[in-house]
Motif scaffolding. Structure first.
Motif, PDB file in Angstrom:
ATOM      1  N   VAL A  15       0.845  -1.200   0.000  1.00 18.84           N
ATOM      2  CA  VAL A  15       0.000   0.000   0.000  1.00 18.84           C
ATOM      3  C   VAL A  15       0.874   1.242   0.000  1.00 18.84           C
ATOM      4  O   VAL A  15       1.736   1.400   0.850  1.00 18.84           O
ATOM      5  N   ARG A  16       0.655   2.104  -0.989  1.00 13.52           N
ATOM      6  CA  ARG A  16       1.447   3.328  -1.116  1.00 13.52           C
ATOM      7  C   ARG A  16       0.644   4.505  -0.573  1.00 13.52           C
ATOM      8  O   ARG A  16      -0.570   4.477  -0.547  1.00 13.52           O
ATOM      9  N   LEU A  17       1.376   5.541  -0.223  1.00 14.19           N
ATOM     10  CA  LEU A  17       0.738   6.750   0.280  1.00 14.19           C
ATOM     11  C   LEU A  17      -0.273   7.295  -0.721  1.00 14.19           C
ATOM     12  O   LEU A  17      -1.356   7.761  -0.349  1.00 14.19           O
ATOM     13  N   GLY A  18       0.067   7.200  -2.009  1.00 14.58           N
ATOM     14  CA  GLY A  18      -0.820   7.705  -3.055  1.00 14.58           C
ATOM     15  C   GLY A  18      -2.147   6.967  -3.115  1.00 14.58           C
ATOM     16  O   GLY A  18      -3.145   7.488  -3.600  1.00 14.58           O
ATOM     17  N   THR A  19      -2.179   5.711  -2.630  1.00  7.17           N
ATOM     18  CA  THR A  19      -3.410   4.928  -2.631  1.00  7.17           C
ATOM     19  C   THR A  19      -4.293   5.320  -1.451  1.00  7.17           C
ATOM     20  O   THR A  19      -5.498   5.506  -1.585  1.00  7.17           O
ATOM     21  N   LEU A  20      -3.661   5.448  -0.279  1.00  2.00           N
ATOM     22  CA  LEU A  20      -4.414   5.716   0.941  1.00  2.00           C
ATOM     23  C   LEU A  20      -4.814   7.185   1.015  1.00  2.00           C
ATOM     24  O   LEU A  20      -5.870   7.526   1.545  1.00  2.00           O
ATOM     25  N   GLY A  21      -3.980   8.071   0.490  1.00  2.00           N
ATOM     26  CA  GLY A  21      -4.271   9.510   0.523  1.00  2.00           C
ATOM     27  C   GLY A  21      -3.841  10.143   1.831  1.00  2.00           C
ATOM     28  O   GLY A  21      -3.628   9.467   2.834  1.00  2.00           O
ATOM     29  N   GLU A  22      -3.727  11.449   1.784  1.00  2.00           N
ATOM     30  CA  GLU A  22      -3.304  12.228   2.941  1.00  2.00           C
ATOM     31  C   GLU A  22      -4.239  11.994   4.132  1.00  2.00           C
ATOM     32  O   GLU A  22      -3.806  11.611   5.220  1.00  2.00           O
ATOM     33  N   HIS A  23      -5.544  12.205   3.899  1.00  2.00           N
ATOM     34  CA  HIS A  23      -6.482  12.120   5.016  1.00  2.00           C
ATOM     35  C   HIS A  23      -6.649  10.671   5.479  1.00  2.00           C
ATOM     36  O   HIS A  23      -6.845  10.407   6.654  1.00  2.00           O
ATOM     37  N   TRP A  25      -4.273   8.324   5.475  1.00  2.00           N
ATOM     38  CA  TRP A  25      -3.116   7.951   6.298  1.00  2.00           C
ATOM     39  C   TRP A  25      -3.193   8.613   7.667  1.00  2.00           C
ATOM     40  O   TRP A  25      -2.971   7.980   8.691  1.00  2.00           O
ATOM     41  N   ILE A  26      -3.517   9.905   7.675  1.00  2.87           N
ATOM     42  CA  ILE A  26      -3.567  10.625   8.943  1.00  2.87           C
ATOM     43  C   ILE A  26      -4.655  10.027   9.848  1.00  2.87           C
ATOM     44  O   ILE A  26      -4.440   9.822  11.037  1.00  2.87           O
ATOM     45  N   GLY A  27      -5.819   9.708   9.251  1.00  2.00           N
ATOM     46  CA  GLY A  27      -6.910   9.124  10.032  1.00  2.00           C
ATOM     47  C   GLY A  27      -6.493   7.826  10.702  1.00  2.00           C
ATOM     48  O   GLY A  27      -6.725   7.614  11.903  1.00  2.00           O
ATOM     49  N   ARG A  28      -5.836   6.944   9.932  1.00  2.08           N
ATOM     50  CA  ARG A  28      -5.360   5.667  10.482  1.00  2.08           C
ATOM     51  C   ARG A  28      -4.357   5.899  11.602  1.00  2.08           C
ATOM     52  O   ARG A  28      -4.359   5.222  12.623  1.00  2.08           O
ATOM     53  N   LEU A  29      -3.478   6.875  11.358  1.00  4.17           N
ATOM     54  CA  LEU A  29      -2.409   7.153  12.315  1.00  4.17           C
ATOM     55  C   LEU A  29      -2.981   7.625  13.650  1.00  4.17           C
ATOM     56  O   LEU A  29      -2.533   7.202  14.718  1.00  4.17           O
ATOM     57  N   LEU A  30      -3.978   8.500  13.584  1.00  2.00           N
ATOM     58  CA  LEU A  30      -4.545   9.091  14.804  1.00  2.00           C
ATOM     59  C   LEU A  30      -5.123   8.020  15.721  1.00  2.00           C
ATOM     60  O   LEU A  30      -5.068   8.144  16.940  1.00  2.00           O
ATOM     61  N   ASP A  31      -5.677   6.950  15.101  1.00  3.31           N
ATOM     62  CA  ASP A  31      -6.253   5.876  15.906  1.00  3.31           C
ATOM     63  C   ASP A  31      -5.191   5.169  16.744  1.00  3.31           C
ATOM     64  O   ASP A  31      -5.500   4.498  17.714  1.00  3.31           O
ATOM     65  N   ARG A  32      -3.941   5.286  16.329  1.00  2.94           N
ATOM     66  CA  ARG A  32      -2.887   4.509  16.994  1.00  2.94           C
ATOM     67  C   ARG A  32      -2.060   5.301  17.981  1.00  2.94           C
ATOM     68  O   ARG A  32      -1.345   4.711  18.784  1.00  2.94           O
ATOM     69  N   LEU A  33      -2.066   6.622  17.848  1.00  4.07           N
ATOM     70  CA  LEU A  33      -1.196   7.403  18.723  1.00  4.07           C
ATOM     71  C   LEU A  33      -1.711   7.346  20.157  1.00  4.07           C
ATOM     72  O   LEU A  33      -2.887   7.511  20.409  1.00  4.07           O
ATOM     73  N   PRO A  34      -0.811   7.120  21.088  1.00  2.00           N
ATOM     74  CA  PRO A  34      -1.230   7.051  22.484  1.00  2.00           C
ATOM     75  C   PRO A  34      -1.528   8.455  23.020  1.00  2.00           C
ATOM     76  O   PRO A  34      -1.113   9.441  22.427  1.00  2.00           O
ATOM     77  N   SER A  35      -2.255   8.562  24.082  1.00  2.00           N
ATOM     78  CA  SER A  35      -2.583   9.884  24.628  1.00  2.00           C
ATOM     79  C   SER A  35      -2.592   9.820  26.152  1.00  2.00           C
ATOM     80  O   SER A  35      -3.600  10.067  26.788  1.00  2.00           O
ATOM     81  N   THR A 113       5.715   6.379  -1.639  1.00  2.00           N
ATOM     82  CA  THR A 113       6.207   5.892  -0.339  1.00  2.00           C
ATOM     83  C   THR A 113       5.278   4.822   0.220  1.00  2.00           C
ATOM     84  O   THR A 113       4.076   5.043   0.326  1.00  2.00           O
ATOM     85  N   PRO A 114       5.806   3.639   0.589  1.00  2.00           N
ATOM     86  CA  PRO A 114       4.941   2.639   1.222  1.00  2.00           C
ATOM     87  C   PRO A 114       4.396   3.179   2.546  1.00  2.00           C
ATOM     88  O   PRO A 114       5.132   3.764   3.328  1.00  2.00           O
ATOM     89  N   VAL A 115       3.103   2.975   2.750  1.00  2.00           N
ATOM     90  CA  VAL A 115       2.456   3.424   3.984  1.00  2.00           C
ATOM     91  C   VAL A 115       3.142   2.808   5.200  1.00  2.00           C
ATOM     92  O   VAL A 115       3.318   3.465   6.226  1.00  2.00           O
ATOM     93  N   ALA A 116       3.568   1.552   5.073  1.00  3.59           N
ATOM     94  CA  ALA A 116       4.220   0.869   6.198  1.00  3.59           C
ATOM     95  C   ALA A 116       5.509   1.592   6.598  1.00  3.59           C
ATOM     96  O   ALA A 116       5.859   1.649   7.779  1.00  3.59           O
ATOM     97  N   THR A 117       6.215   2.148   5.620  1.00  2.00           N
ATOM     98  CA  THR A 117       7.443   2.897   5.918  1.00  2.00           C
ATOM     99  C   THR A 117       7.133   4.132   6.752  1.00  2.00           C
ATOM    100  O   THR A 117       7.754   4.371   7.796  1.00  2.00           O
ATOM    101  N   LEU A 118       6.160   4.915   6.306  1.00  4.38           N
ATOM    102  CA  LEU A 118       5.793   6.125   7.051  1.00  4.38           C
ATOM    103  C   LEU A 118       5.286   5.778   8.447  1.00  4.38           C
ATOM    104  O   LEU A 118       5.583   6.479   9.414  1.00  4.38           O
TER     105      LEU A 118
END
Lengths: 330, 330
Positions: A15-23, A25-35, A113-118
């Motif tokens: 999965v590349r960044l271009g497939t998932l898109g900016e929003h 990738w960010i949406g997926r990321l937010l679910d994982r960040l600890p708080s 860029t592979p999403v897994a890399t980012l």
């Protein structure tokens, strides 16, 4: 089960960044960040983050790691790149006597860029921030020709704030850890040898402890000679560095033998701390040194006169070193 | 005299970043930056800046302007680019109810960049920061393939903090200023017509005033429909926007006539504020509106249901708009 996991992992790699898109990738990321940081009122994902600081002075810095300038593909793993991006900024905060509190990361990446890399880059960054007691509270993602991370770090100063100015003739100069490891790795990598950029040292606690006794402090990012030069200019003094006293990293000594100290004196990206200490504080420094958690080596002294750095070889004779330090456009 | 000045100016135009070097340019710059901010303990030029914040919550954001992505050469003058870089970040701070206090700028530029161009970019940034009551306290310069500015802005929230979450069914939706001017300029520039990117509006005071009555707030950077969508997802509500109510910028109306509202609904980079206001606060909103210093227009309402944005045309019929908003990788 393991077969399913393998297939899932391989799909994720594709999965590349271009497939998932900016929003996406960010949406997926937010679910994982600890708080777990109670000082954070509004975390990542809104227009801006909101935090509650203490009454201590705030320490603010920004620094960029750019592919093709600061690293090349294969020089560093994605998680280590994230850690490095945090640590080079934490080094600037430590050099003022501060501790990191909140971080922002602006990411630039090509669509391929592979999403897994980012994901690994950000996970490495967040983990290193957590280890330092800081929290990733926001960021930004834009399309660009190469991978680049620009970090802004907000820290707090629990005690004295120390600048580059303030060194006086008669002070002794000390450096934490060892020098030349990063420069050695870069030289090997540039020559096509297998190596990895070493992780910058964690000097937050050392910075706070040393701030209590230092007249002036700076971190070594451009090379010891050049950075002591910055300290001299800010303080209006000169300095002498004794080559045979430099704490040279083992990898540098292995590669260069007798020439290692001259290399380590001008090699960049070590992110060690240099301090100028007045004679009357040397007793306190000795006590601090015992519980510092890293080496601390006397490498020279501050002298009166124009802001120049003299490098002394065996017998106190003037030693020649390579063009000192690093300038992005030289 | 004028002849000497002309020769000096022409020589200055010719000086490239690669000639002056990173440290040369930064050193010159530091001499010119004003330092009237008493809250600044250590300003630019040290390892990090040190500032004294109030006890108010801190608002933290970062955003990038990149040549080739956000602008092209000729679309915007250097000083306006600096101003724009500040204002797009100030917009994020305003959308939380915050006011800008301190800024960091990480600059990426090719070695061929004229020093005079970079000077104007930074001067524009510093001037716009000063106008907002903020101070440029630090930055960073790296070599790169194109001009890019990554700003980190630290603000303070003098009153209520407002997020994207909190909108409820029955709230009305309001937008400041006008929409579509930036999108119109970009469309004309892309088509090879002469135009300039308009400066984002200054909405700091409006953001603070509106935060007192808003259930939720967001700034319009990706386009109204998409950004109201972000607000809906964060709040767990839906929304309806009335196309014929949108405050459409004059330049947009001139270019597109009857199709202007549909374009303005999805055009990006307007940096206006959108708020969701509960019925009971409409009286207070009317009073705030009179001294807001900009237009404030009711454009729709929040509805129960899944987080989707319905765009309504004349007679309340569902209207078709273009692919909503902007994603860096779509």
């Amino acid at each position: 089960v393991s077969d399913t996991r393998d297939r899932r992992a391989s799909r994720k790699r594709r999965v590349r960044l271009g497939t998932l898109g900016e929003h996406g990738w960010i949406g997926r990321l937010l679910d994982r960040l600890p708080s777990a940081d109670r000082r954070v009122v509004v975390g990542p994902g809104d227009d801006a983050a909101v935090v509650r600081a203490s009454r201590r002075p705030l320490v603010l810095t920004t620094d960029t790691l750019r592919e093709g300038v600061h690293f090349r593909q294969g020089w560093i793993r994605p998680a280590a790149l994230g850690r490095r991006a945090f640590l080079v900024n934490a080094s600037d905060v430590a050099a003022m006597g501060g501790t990191p509190a909140w971080a922002l990361v602006a990411v630039e990446a090509p669509a391929r860029t592979p999403v897994a890399t980012l994901d690994r880059v950000v996970a490495g960054f967040a983990a290193e921030a957590r280890r330092a007691g800081a929290t990733l509270v926001g960021g930004n993602l834009v399309a660009g020709p190469a991978l680049a991370l620009t970090v802004a770090l907000v820290g707090e100063a629990p005690g004295r704030v120390v600048t580059r100015a303030g060194a006086r003739a008669g002070d002794t100069l000390w450096v934490t850890g060892a020098l030349g490891a990063a420069g050695t790795a870069v030289a090997r990598l540039r020559a096509g040898r297998r190596d990895r950029l070493p992780l910058p040292p964690r000097r937050t606690a050392a910075g706070v402890a040393l701030a209590a006794v230092a007249h002036a402090m700076i971190d070594v990012s451009d090379g010891l000679v050049q950075d002591v030069g910055h300290l001299c200019r800010a303080s209006g003094v000169g300095a002498e560095l004794a080559l045979d006293r430099l704490p040279v990293a083992a990898s540098c000594r292995r590669m260069l033998g007798a020439r290692a100290a001259a290399f380590a004196a001008v090699a960049g990206e070590d992110y060690e701390l240099v301090i100028a200490v007045p004679a009357r504080a040397l007793g306190r420094l000795a006590r601090i040194r015992r519980r510092l958690g890293c080496r601390l080596t006397e490498v020279g002294r501050v002298v009166a006169g124009r802001p120049a750095v003299r490098v002394l070889g065996p017998g106190g004779r003037h030693a020649r070193v390579a063009h000192p330090g690093f300038d992005h456009f030289r």
